[in-house]
Scaffold this active site. Structure first.
Site, PDB file in Angstrom:
ATOM      1  N   HIS A   1       0.821  -1.205   0.000  1.00 52.88           N
ATOM      2  CA  HIS A   1       0.000   0.000   0.000  1.00 52.88           C
ATOM      3  C   HIS A   1       0.856   1.257   0.000  1.00 52.88           C
ATOM      4  O   HIS A   1       1.939   1.274   0.572  1.00 52.88           O
ATOM      5  CB  HIS A   1      -0.898   0.050   1.245  1.00 52.88           C
ATOM      6  CG  HIS A   1      -1.760  -1.142   1.399  1.00 52.88           C
ATOM      7  ND1 HIS A   1      -2.123  -1.619   2.636  1.00 52.88           N
ATOM      8  CD2 HIS A   1      -2.338  -1.976   0.497  1.00 52.88           C
ATOM      9  CE1 HIS A   1      -2.897  -2.691   2.480  1.00 52.88           C
ATOM     10  NE2 HIS A   1      -3.032  -2.918   1.193  1.00 52.88           N
TER      11      HIS A   1
ATOM     12  N   TYR B   1       0.937   2.401  13.680  1.00 52.79           N
ATOM     13  CA  TYR B   1       1.343   3.393  12.693  1.00 52.79           C
ATOM     14  C   TYR B   1       1.117   4.779  13.280  1.00 52.79           C
ATOM     15  O   TYR B   1       0.059   5.054  13.818  1.00 52.79           O
ATOM     16  CB  TYR B   1       0.466   3.313  11.437  1.00 52.79           C
ATOM     17  CG  TYR B   1       0.287   1.956  10.846  1.00 52.79           C
ATOM     18  CD1 TYR B   1       1.054   1.560   9.766  1.00 52.79           C
ATOM     19  CD2 TYR B   1      -0.674   1.080  11.333  1.00 52.79           C
ATOM     20  CE1 TYR B   1       0.875   0.309   9.188  1.00 52.79           C
ATOM     21  CE2 TYR B   1      -0.862  -0.166  10.780  1.00 52.79           C
ATOM     22  CZ  TYR B   1      -0.086  -0.545   9.700  1.00 52.79           C
ATOM     23  OH  TYR B   1      -0.264  -1.777   9.152  1.00 52.79           O
TER      24      TYR B   1
END
Length: 184
Positions: free
Chosen positions: A65, A134
């Site tokens: 991604h 993240y």
């Protein structure tokens, strides 16, 4: 916390220094002052505005991604378990454009990656479950999502264990060659 360069231009490994004793351990997973001093840009760490976490079961691959437009800088770490983490440089002006590098992120060493804008990212869970955290520098905009097939032959990513599952999005992601046609 120590910071080391990687083979990919501008990607850094942040290495915490856990204190361990009979109780377990304590570690600082991020230190803005050290990070900003290393980059030589005061306030860089303040640009991180969103924290997210995924939980993934063994064998699952999430990726590859990325983001179009301004891209997205992020700090990535594995808070529980272990993952085989993969980055691909998609910045055409970069000396490492098209290069791939892999990292082991786990809950033993607590190393994490600083990933600047312009990279594809993916990982495979190596343990029964793996929690990946993240810290991202801008809000997610689904219209900027990029993806490349996790098993694209031109990228040649070797996953360390049998891939047990991928999302529909990842299973139908375009090829590396298709992405190259759309990069500015």
């Amino acid at each position: 916390m120590r910071i080391e360069k990687t083979d990919l231009a501008d990607v850094l490994v942040l290495i915490p220094q856990p204190s361990r004793d009979d109780r377990g351990l304590f570690t600082r997973t991020f230190d803005a002052e050290i990070f900003d001093d290393y980059l030589g840009r005061e306030g860089t760490s303040a640009s991180f505005i969103q924290d997210s976490q995924s939980r993934t079961v063994k064998g699952v691959v999430r990726g590859m991604h990325g983001r179009s437009g301004r891209g997205e800088a992020k700090l990535v770490r594995c808070a529980n378990g272990a993952v085989h983490d993969v980055l691909v440089d998609i910045r055409k002006e970069s000396p490492t454009f098209g290069s791939t590098q892999t990292f082991l992120l786990d809950d033993r060493d607590f190393c994490h990656l600083y990933v600047p804008p312009g990279f594809l990212h993916g990982f495979q869970a190596l343990t029964a479950t793996a929690d990946v955290c993240y810290r991202i520098d801008r809000p997610h905009d689904p219209s900027e999502d990029l993806g490349v097939a996790y098993n694209d032959p031109d990228l040649g990513i070797t996953w360390p264990t049998t891939v047990t599952f991928v999302s529909q999005r990842d299973a139908t992601a375009p090829s590396w060659r298709a992405l190259l046609k759309h990069l500015p």
